[in-house]
Enzyme design. Structure first.
Site, PDB file in Angstrom:
ATOM      1  N   GLU A 193     -63.781   1.391  22.140  1.00  0.00           N
ATOM      2  CA  GLU A 193     -62.880   1.002  23.255  1.00  0.00           C
ATOM      3  C   GLU A 193     -63.792   0.944  24.306  1.00  0.00           C
ATOM      4  OE1 GLU A 193     -59.038   2.512  21.930  1.00  0.00           O
ATOM      5  OE2 GLU A 193     -58.917   2.855  24.306  1.00  0.00           O
ATOM      6  N   GLU A 202     -65.591  -2.254  24.370  1.00  0.00           N
ATOM      7  CA  GLU A 202     -64.457  -3.317  24.547  1.00  0.00           C
ATOM      8  C   GLU A 202     -63.974  -3.420  25.890  1.00  0.00           C
ATOM      9  OE1 GLU A 202     -60.879  -2.433  22.250  1.00  0.00           O
ATOM     10  OE2 GLU A 202     -60.291  -4.592  22.268  1.00  0.00           O
ATOM     11  N   CYS A 213     -54.231   3.896  20.601  1.00  0.00           N
ATOM     12  CA  CYS A 213     -54.364   5.243  19.584  1.00  0.00           C
ATOM     13  C   CYS A 213     -53.002   5.564  18.905  1.00  0.00           C
ATOM     14  CB  CYS A 213     -55.161   6.361  20.344  1.00  0.00           C
ATOM     15  SG  CYS A 213     -56.437   5.908  20.869  1.00  0.00           S
ATOM     16  N   SER A 244     -56.004  -2.826  23.113  1.00  0.00           N
ATOM     17  CA  SER A 244     -57.261  -2.919  22.340  1.00  0.00           C
ATOM     18  C   SER A 244     -57.178  -2.958  20.774  1.00  0.00           C
ATOM     19  CB  SER A 244     -57.887  -1.355  22.610  1.00  0.00           C
ATOM     20  OG  SER A 244     -59.142  -0.962  21.607  1.00  0.00           O
ATOM     21  N   LYS A 291     -47.735   8.384  12.498  1.00  0.00           N
ATOM     22  CA  LYS A 291     -48.722   8.126  11.594  1.00  0.00           C
ATOM     23  C   LYS A 291     -48.796   7.873  10.226  1.00  0.00           C
ATOM     24  CE  LYS A 291     -52.058   8.671  15.092  1.00  0.00           C
ATOM     25  NZ  LYS A 291     -52.935   7.488  15.166  1.00  0.00           N
ATOM     26  N   GLU A 314     -48.157   4.198  10.213  1.00  0.00           N
ATOM     27  CA  GLU A 314     -49.392   3.605  10.632  1.00  0.00           C
ATOM     28  C   GLU A 314     -50.298   3.557   9.119  1.00  0.00           C
ATOM     29  OE1 GLU A 314     -52.579   4.068  14.095  1.00  0.00           O
ATOM     30  OE2 GLU A 314     -52.599   5.447  12.713  1.00  0.00           O
ATOM     31  N   GLU A 340     -52.286  -4.294   7.180  1.00  0.00           N
ATOM     32  CA  GLU A 340     -53.606  -4.580   7.753  1.00  0.00           C
ATOM     33  C   GLU A 340     -54.628  -3.564   7.824  1.00  0.00           C
ATOM     34  OE1 GLU A 340     -50.789  -4.631   9.133  1.00  0.00           O
ATOM     35  OE2 GLU A 340     -51.174  -3.843  11.129  1.00  0.00           O
ATOM     36  N   CYS A 345     -50.026  13.596  21.977  1.00  0.00           N
ATOM     37  CA  CYS A 345     -50.014  14.133  20.656  1.00  0.00           C
ATOM     38  C   CYS A 345     -49.651  15.592  20.614  1.00  0.00           C
ATOM     39  CB  CYS A 345     -51.252  13.979  19.900  1.00  0.00           C
ATOM     40  SG  CYS A 345     -51.910  12.095  20.211  1.00  0.00           S
TER      41      CYS A 345
END
Lengths: 574, 161
Positions: free
Chosen positions: A278, A281, A298, A318, A357, A360, A365, A503
């Site tokens: 990141e 990037e 994230c 990102s 999560k 996720e 993908e 988190c």
């Protein structure tokens, strides 16, 4: 200060404080069911009633400010009788399946019943019979167990700005439901799980995963590895009576190993990997001056939120996968190759402070072309606790152990991913190095830390000033996203974490919405960061090794293939 | 209530209201007056017009009895649940009606022929238990009479004057 009397004890209270706040400050416990700290009082449950001299009726203490000379009784016979009756009335319409309820042992209604010594329910109430909503990959909704306190509705709307559920119908028929009685998976729900923290009963809890993990462990057909997120080390102790924020990193590793995981890894490594990708990037976008500001990726709840509400901003997010996914992808490529294990045989279990999560890990993908998912199962902090109890692992007797190599020792830059502002801070430490080739002298960015909603700062790196913003809680993401959408944002880099405090306050942590507890976890995380020898991602020797042996350099073709992803707009009824 | 009148597009119906939450109920009333009920599409349109989550609007629409979320049937049955009718057994009548029509209160049958509602009092207590169907009153009902009426309407597809 104003003078009041609570239970015949003279105390001083802050002007403007509610009776509840004054009593709590004076060490008097008053039970609440609908109250949420920091939000406007709702006064719906009446559990917090107290007797105020001169007032004919009992007063809800959460909604009534203290006045000079007030004489308050918080445990008079009349008050206790009222609270007992309220509990009994709630129980009269409650399904008595406590022994098989996922909230068993953590239910506030159960605690109240026990604390007030309810040994019978003299009323026979009607019970609700609604189907249980299993549609979401993260959250299970059981409206039959709902006591209509409204905490989930308010958290979802007022803290997160999502409003996926609300009160519907009227009177006894009242139910908390998604619009049009849709399933939760069809709504704007971003799977953050804050509602599961707020819910006092078993009406909202996370999707099961423990059984599947145990079964896979016991079958012995797969090569099981575990990874534990940075936030777990300062929150697992909550379940074993330790003070909030106790660092139990070594015990997390030991417990997972005892359960039979062949290797146990620290997601800190993947956090550093995320920063390398990141950071690269960010530097590239800054140099080219394109697709700025850059948003962090994230937090899966934020990513889903953006896909629903701000599809036009998706190019700004990102492309980096989140740390748990990067860890999974690296385990199933680099580690598999290095240790000569077939990726198809590896089963990666993530221990996350998060319910999103789970969702996720199921995103299509985030599987390889061969259909191998980066992560195979996600358990929350609560579910790790559950597993430890099933396995009979005595937390107190666990010796501290290290996480496995080759992903090395934890780093400060990885640890602070657990706190709101942490990803930003880690990224800045590395971006500074990437832009100037030097090491940052002062590593601490105090401006981006803490529990406030929107945090801003400007950092001068070389000749350029980088303007940054951190949104803590999804409710605060909207104002930032709106400004970016309108094209008048001053920022270059923006971190968004859906849960209050990041988190550390994730929806998979110990039940109960408690910002003070979250703050203690965050404090522990930053002191952990200070204690680490490695505090910059690019100085993590394991990171150097993985690039040298496998990925080449940050942003390489191979890194893009394995560590980056893409997003798609989502159409749902808002 | 058979209408063949052209309805206006929803944007036209709601355009005169300021984009503020406090106008929600007025908007819902006007939209219902236009279309006879509040469709999912209507609620979503109002949601984006007021910038108010659809969960909030659904909450309000289900709270008040006046709002209907299903297109009313061509034959709208309203069973009186007033005191006199209750004493004369309107609860049993309602149960029979639910069974005969195969729908719950507030619903419309799949073929769009019948919809079922309850009302607090029709004001014709002398003929209790009573119901109103498409504006016509039917009194001194019992299960047998109800069955006969509904079967007749089902066969003809309408309520004779």
């Amino acid at each position: 200060m104003i003078n009041i009397t609570i239970n015949n004890r003279k105390i001083e209270a802050t002007p403007g404080a509610t009776i509840l706040e004054a009593a709590q400050a004076a060490g008097e416990k008053i039970p609440t069911l609908c109250h949420i700290k920091e939000l406007f009082p709702s006064g719906a449950c009446r559990m917090c009633v107290v007797e105020v001299k001169g007032k004919p009726n009992l007063t809800p203490s959460c909604a009534f400010p203290v006045e000079e000379g007030m004489e308050i009784q918080t445990r008079s016979p009349r008050v206790i009788n009222a609270r007992r009756t309220i509990t009994q009335l709630l129980l009269a319409s409650h399904p008595f399946d406590c022994l098989t309820c996922p909230k068993n042992g953590y239910c506030e209604l159960q605690s109240l019943s026990s604390e007030y010594g309810i040994d019978r329910v003299p009323f026979q109430g009607k019970t609700r019979h609604h189907y249980t909503d299993f549609s979401s990959p993260s959250i299970i909704r059981e409206p039959d167990k709902c006591i209509l306190c409204g905490r989930c509705v308010r958290i979802c709307e007022e803290i997160q700005g999502v409003a996926a559920i609300d009160f519907t119908r009227r009177g006894f028929d009242t139910m908390v439901l998604p619009p049009f009685e849709m399933d939760l998976s069809e709504t704007t729900c971003v799977n953050c799980g804050q509602c599961t923290l707020a819910c006092p009963t078993g009406a909202l809890h996370e999707v099961r995963a423990v059984e599947k993990v145990i079964q896979t462990l016991q079958e012995g057909k797969k090569y099981l590895v575990a990874q534990a997120a940075p936030a777990i080390r300062v929150s697992l102790g909550d379940f074993f009576g330790l003070p909030p924020g106790t660092n139990v990193t070594g015990k997390v590793a030991a417990a997972l190993r005892r359960m039979g995981f062949r290797q146990v890894f620290d997601t800190d490594f993947a956090a550093d990997l995320t920063i390398m990708e990141e950071g690269t990037e960010l530097v590239s976008r800054i140099r080219k001056n394109e697709k700025l500001p850059l948003f962090t990726s994230c937090c899966p709840a934020w990513v889903k939120y953006a896909e629903i509400y701000y599809p036009e901003l998706l190019p700004n997010i990102s492309t980096c996968k989140s740390p748990q996914e990067m860890m999974g992808a690296t385990i199933k490529s680099y580690l598999a190759q290095k240790q000569n294990i077939d990726p198809k045989d590896i089963f990666v279990v993530s221990v996350m402070p998060c319910t999103a999560k789970k969702y996720e890990a199921e995103r299509p993908e985030l599987s390889s072309e061969a259909g191998i998912a980066d992560v195979d199962a996600v358990i929350t902090t609560r579910q790790l606790n559950r597993m430890m109890r099933i396995f009979g692992i005595e937390f107190g007797s666990l010796e501290e152990e290290d996480f496995d190599r080759p992903f090395g020792a934890p780093t400060g830059s990885g640890d602070i991913f657990a706190a709101s502002g942490g990803v930003m801070e880690s990224a800045l430490r590395t971006a500074y190095h990437l832009l100037t080739g030097k090491d940052l002298e002062k590593l601490d960015f105090e401006d981006v830390r803490g529990m406030s909603g929107v945090k801003e700062a400007a950092v001068t790196i070389g000749e350029r000033t980088i303007r940054i913003a951190v949104a803590n809680r999804l409710g605060n993401a909207r104002q930032i996203a709106e400004r970016v959408k309108q094209g008048n944002s001053p920022w270059d880099f923006i971190e968004i974490m859906a849960c209050p405090g990041g988190c550390a306050g994730g929806g998979g942590q110990l039940f109960g919405y408690d910002p003070e507890r979250v703050q203690k976890r965050i404090t522990a995380i930053y002191s952990l960061d200070r204690s680490r020898t490695v505090r910059m991602s690019y100085k993590n020797p394991a990171i150097t090794a993985v690039y040298k042996e496998f990925f080449g350099e940050p942003g390489s073709h191979k890194a893009h293939e394995l560590l980056h992803t893409e997003y798609e707009p989502r159409v749902v009824q808002k | 209530m058979e209408t063949t009148q052209q309805t206006r597009p929803i944007d036209e119906v709601i355009a005169k209201y300021p984009k503020a939450r406090e106008h929600l109920i007025s908007i819902l009333q006007e939209v219902q007056a236009e279309y006879g009920f509040l469709s999912t599409e209507s609620i979503n349109r109002i949601s984006s017009y007021l910038n108010l989550p659809s969960s909030k609007i659904f909450g309000v629409a289900t709270f008040y009895n006046q709002f209907k979320l299903n297109a009313p049937g061509r034959i709208q049955v309203a069973i009186c649940r007033g005191t006199a009718c209750h004493v004369k057994g309107s609860l049993n009548l309602l149960d029979s009606c639910r069974q005969l029509l195969g729908i719950e209160v507030g619903q419309t049958s799949k073929d769009g022929l019948f919809s079922l509602e309850t009302v607090a009092c029709l004001g014709c207590c002398s003929i209790a238990p009573a119901m109103m169907v498409n504006g016509q009153f039917f009194g001194r009902l019992d299960k047998k009479k109800l069955e006969y009426l509904i079967e007749t309407w089902r066969a003809s597809g309408r309520v004779e004057e």
